[in-house]
Design a protein around this motif. Structure first.
Motif, PDB file in Angstrom:
ATOM      1  N   MET A 130       0.861  -1.187   0.000  1.00  0.00           N
ATOM      2  CA  MET A 130       0.000   0.000   0.000  1.00  0.00           C
ATOM      3  C   MET A 130       0.895   1.233   0.000  1.00  0.00           C
ATOM      4  O   MET A 130       1.689   1.434   0.909  1.00  0.00           O
ATOM      5  CB  MET A 130      -0.920   0.020   1.223  1.00  0.00           C
ATOM      6  CG  MET A 130      -1.797   1.276   1.303  1.00  0.00           C
ATOM      7  SD  MET A 130      -2.969   1.266   2.693  1.00  0.00           S
ATOM      8  CE  MET A 130      -4.224   0.144   2.058  1.00  0.00           C
ATOM      9  N   PRO A 131       0.802   2.078  -1.007  1.00  0.00           N
ATOM     10  CA  PRO A 131       1.687   3.254  -1.087  1.00  0.00           C
ATOM     11  C   PRO A 131       1.367   4.285  -0.014  1.00  0.00           C
ATOM     12  O   PRO A 131       0.216   4.438   0.418  1.00  0.00           O
ATOM     13  CB  PRO A 131       1.396   3.813  -2.483  1.00  0.00           C
ATOM     14  CG  PRO A 131       0.033   3.312  -2.831  1.00  0.00           C
ATOM     15  CD  PRO A 131      -0.118   1.985  -2.157  1.00  0.00           C
ATOM     16  N   TYR A 132       2.403   4.979   0.424  1.00  0.00           N
ATOM     17  CA  TYR A 132       2.250   6.046   1.403  1.00  0.00           C
ATOM     18  C   TYR A 132       3.361   7.059   1.200  1.00  0.00           C
ATOM     19  O   TYR A 132       4.394   6.754   0.578  1.00  0.00           O
ATOM     20  CB  TYR A 132       2.294   5.493   2.832  1.00  0.00           C
ATOM     21  CG  TYR A 132       3.600   4.827   3.203  1.00  0.00           C
ATOM     22  CD1 TYR A 132       4.647   5.541   3.765  1.00  0.00           C
ATOM     23  CD2 TYR A 132       3.791   3.461   2.994  1.00  0.00           C
ATOM     24  CE1 TYR A 132       5.851   4.938   4.102  1.00  0.00           C
ATOM     25  CE2 TYR A 132       4.986   2.836   3.327  1.00  0.00           C
ATOM     26  CZ  TYR A 132       6.009   3.572   3.883  1.00  0.00           C
ATOM     27  OH  TYR A 132       7.195   2.978   4.215  1.00  0.00           O
ATOM     28  N   GLU A 133       3.150   8.266   1.695  1.00  0.00           N
ATOM     29  CA  GLU A 133       4.158   9.315   1.589  1.00  0.00           C
ATOM     30  C   GLU A 133       5.370   8.955   2.452  1.00  0.00           C
ATOM     31  O   GLU A 133       5.223   8.597   3.614  1.00  0.00           O
ATOM     32  CB  GLU A 133       3.588  10.664   2.057  1.00  0.00           C
ATOM     33  CG  GLU A 133       2.544  11.256   1.126  1.00  0.00           C
ATOM     34  CD  GLU A 133       1.163  10.654   1.312  1.00  0.00           C
ATOM     35  OE1 GLU A 133       0.228  11.056   0.604  1.00  0.00           O
ATOM     36  OE2 GLU A 133       1.030   9.770   2.174  1.00  0.00           O
ATOM     37  N   GLU A 134       6.546   9.061   1.889  1.00  0.00           N
ATOM     38  CA  GLU A 134       7.766   8.719   2.629  1.00  0.00           C
ATOM     39  C   GLU A 134       7.961   9.632   3.848  1.00  0.00           C
ATOM     40  O   GLU A 134       8.603   9.244   4.818  1.00  0.00           O
ATOM     41  CB  GLU A 134       8.990   8.819   1.713  1.00  0.00           C
ATOM     42  CG  GLU A 134       9.025   7.777   0.593  1.00  0.00           C
ATOM     43  CD  GLU A 134       9.273   6.371   1.118  1.00  0.00           C
ATOM     44  OE1 GLU A 134       9.872   6.230   2.195  1.00  0.00           O
ATOM     45  OE2 GLU A 134       8.848   5.405   0.449  1.00  0.00           O
ATOM     46  N   TRP A 135       7.390  10.830   3.795  1.00  0.00           N
ATOM     47  CA  TRP A 135       7.556  11.750   4.911  1.00  0.00           C
ATOM     48  C   TRP A 135       6.553  11.499   6.035  1.00  0.00           C
ATOM     49  O   TRP A 135       6.599  12.170   7.082  1.00  0.00           O
ATOM     50  CB  TRP A 135       7.431  13.205   4.443  1.00  0.00           C
ATOM     51  CG  TRP A 135       6.225  13.520   3.604  1.00  0.00           C
ATOM     52  CD1 TRP A 135       6.171  13.633   2.250  1.00  0.00           C
ATOM     53  CD2 TRP A 135       4.885  13.768   4.067  1.00  0.00           C
ATOM     54  NE1 TRP A 135       4.895  13.946   1.833  1.00  0.00           N
ATOM     55  CE2 TRP A 135       4.088  14.026   2.939  1.00  0.00           C
ATOM     56  CE3 TRP A 135       4.287  13.805   5.325  1.00  0.00           C
ATOM     57  CZ2 TRP A 135       2.727  14.308   3.011  1.00  0.00           C
ATOM     58  CZ3 TRP A 135       2.927  14.084   5.415  1.00  0.00           C
ATOM     59  CH2 TRP A 135       2.169  14.327   4.264  1.00  0.00           C
TER      60      TRP A 135
END
Length: 370
Positions: A130-135
């Motif tokens: 599941m993609p997510y913001e690296e920050w």
């Protein structure tokens, strides 16, 4: 029904994953009386490595991101941390045999963030693809510090009000015939009067020292250092060759240690009200749902990813296991550590890792995050 099936699926996967398996394994061997001990120095190094990796990941991502995308999730992280403390103040504190100051400290610890739980959540999201913001990992201090500051401020305000009420009550008591107040209770000189006024002023809660203490804590220091290095330098080579490959192995060792400690803390909960156990099971879900709802607002308004929403919910459901306890011990010395540390480590952390992570992942998938 889709959500329930996804939750069960994710929970079963969690049972087979190293993250939860090592946590449960640590609890089992501790229950069986094993004398296995991981030296504290090794645990300190592991925690440093994990949080440095999370900080570096967030810093590199921030350097390559649009900062305006981060504003709303950061604001929501601050709001969540503060709200969690007030929830404990007006729910847990009202239950039988629960001291108000202990409840506030417990709320502060549950409002603060567990680096290990966040690391486990990030690992599960990667496994689920599941993609997510690296920050997103950089939201840690925006929830952690406000929660600890709020808890210490509220607790000290409560204690100061209690002292004033007790003092007012004692002065209102009728003086028996022949009894006179002790003259030394009254200032005999201007210097003594000014000294008393200064002492009264010292009862005021100073917020900046609390923030300073939180920032100096080992967990936040490591993560903020990694964050700064990721933003202002080019650490990609050491990140890819050293921190990233070791992340999951080190996390598994930390989970084993936390499982052993969780079992050892169960005995501490027996010394305080059983309501702490109920709170520790229910609160992570309530806190996470509040953050999840706010995250969905950011999702629809700022295109915040569903993976980012899950991370926000996971850190809200977690309770601090490293930086929080020493900060609260210093800021609220009258609170009982057996209550708030026992509730967090023995019950709160296993619930957050074992149940809340698959719960919020399943909820996000059911709402179309996959």
């Amino acid at each position: 029904m889709d959500f329930l099936s996804l939750f069960v699926k994710d929970f079963l996967l969690q049972l087979q994953s190293p993250t939860l398996a090592f946590l449960i394994g640590g609890m089992i061997i501790a229950a069986l009386g094993s004398e296995l001990v991981i030296p504290e120095s090794i645990c300190t190094i592991i925690v440093f490595m994990l949080l440095m990796k999370i900080g570096l990941t967030g810093g590199i991502a921030i350097r390559n991101s649009n900062l305006t995308e981060m504003v709303l999730p950061m604001i929501f992280a601050v709001i969540t941390g503060i709200v969690i403390v007030f929830i404990a103040r007006y729910t847990l504190a009202k239950l039988p045999k629960v001291k108000t100051v202990d409840a506030i400290a417990t709320g502060g610890l549950f409002g603060a963030v567990s680096g290990s739980t966040m690391a486990a959540g990030l690992t599960v999201l990667e496994q689920a693809k599941m993609p997510y913001e690296e920050w997103a990992g950089a939201l840690y201090p925006f929830m952690d510090i406000p929660a600890l500051v709020t808890a210490i401020v509220i607790a000290n305000i409560y204690l100061n009000k209690k002292k004033r009420k007790e003092a007012a009550y004692s002065t209102e008591q009728p003086v028996a015939a022949g009894d006179y107040p002790d003259q030394k209770d009254y200032p005999s000189t201007r210097q003594e009067y000014l000294s008393q006024q200064q002492d009264a002023g010292d009862n005021k809660v100073k917020i900046w020292p609390i923030i300073e203490e939180s920032l100096r804590g080992p967990a936040l220091s490591a993560m903020l250092l990694g964050l700064a290095l990721g933003i202002f330098t080019q650490p990609e080579s050491v990140y890819k060759s050293f921190y990233d490959p070791l992340f999951r192995g080190l996390l598994s060792i930390l989970m084993l240690v936390m499982g052993i400690e969780a079992w050892s803390r169960v005995g501490e909960l027996r010394k305080v009200a059983q309501w702490y156990v109920v709170y520790s099971v229910v609160a992570p879900f309530i806190h996470g749902l509040i953050a999840f709802g706010l995250g969905m607002v950011a999702h629809y308004t700022m295109n915040f990813s569903m993976g980012g929403v899950v991370i926000l919910a996971v850190i809200a459901s977690s309770s601090s296991d490293i930086s929080g306890p020493p900060t609260l011990r210093a800021g609220i010395p009258s609170a009982n550590p057996s209550a708030y540390i026992g509730a967090s480590t023995a019950v709160g952390t296993p619930v957050a890792i074992g149940l809340c992570i698959p719960f919020f992942l399943g909820l996000a998938q059911a709402l179309g995050g996959k």
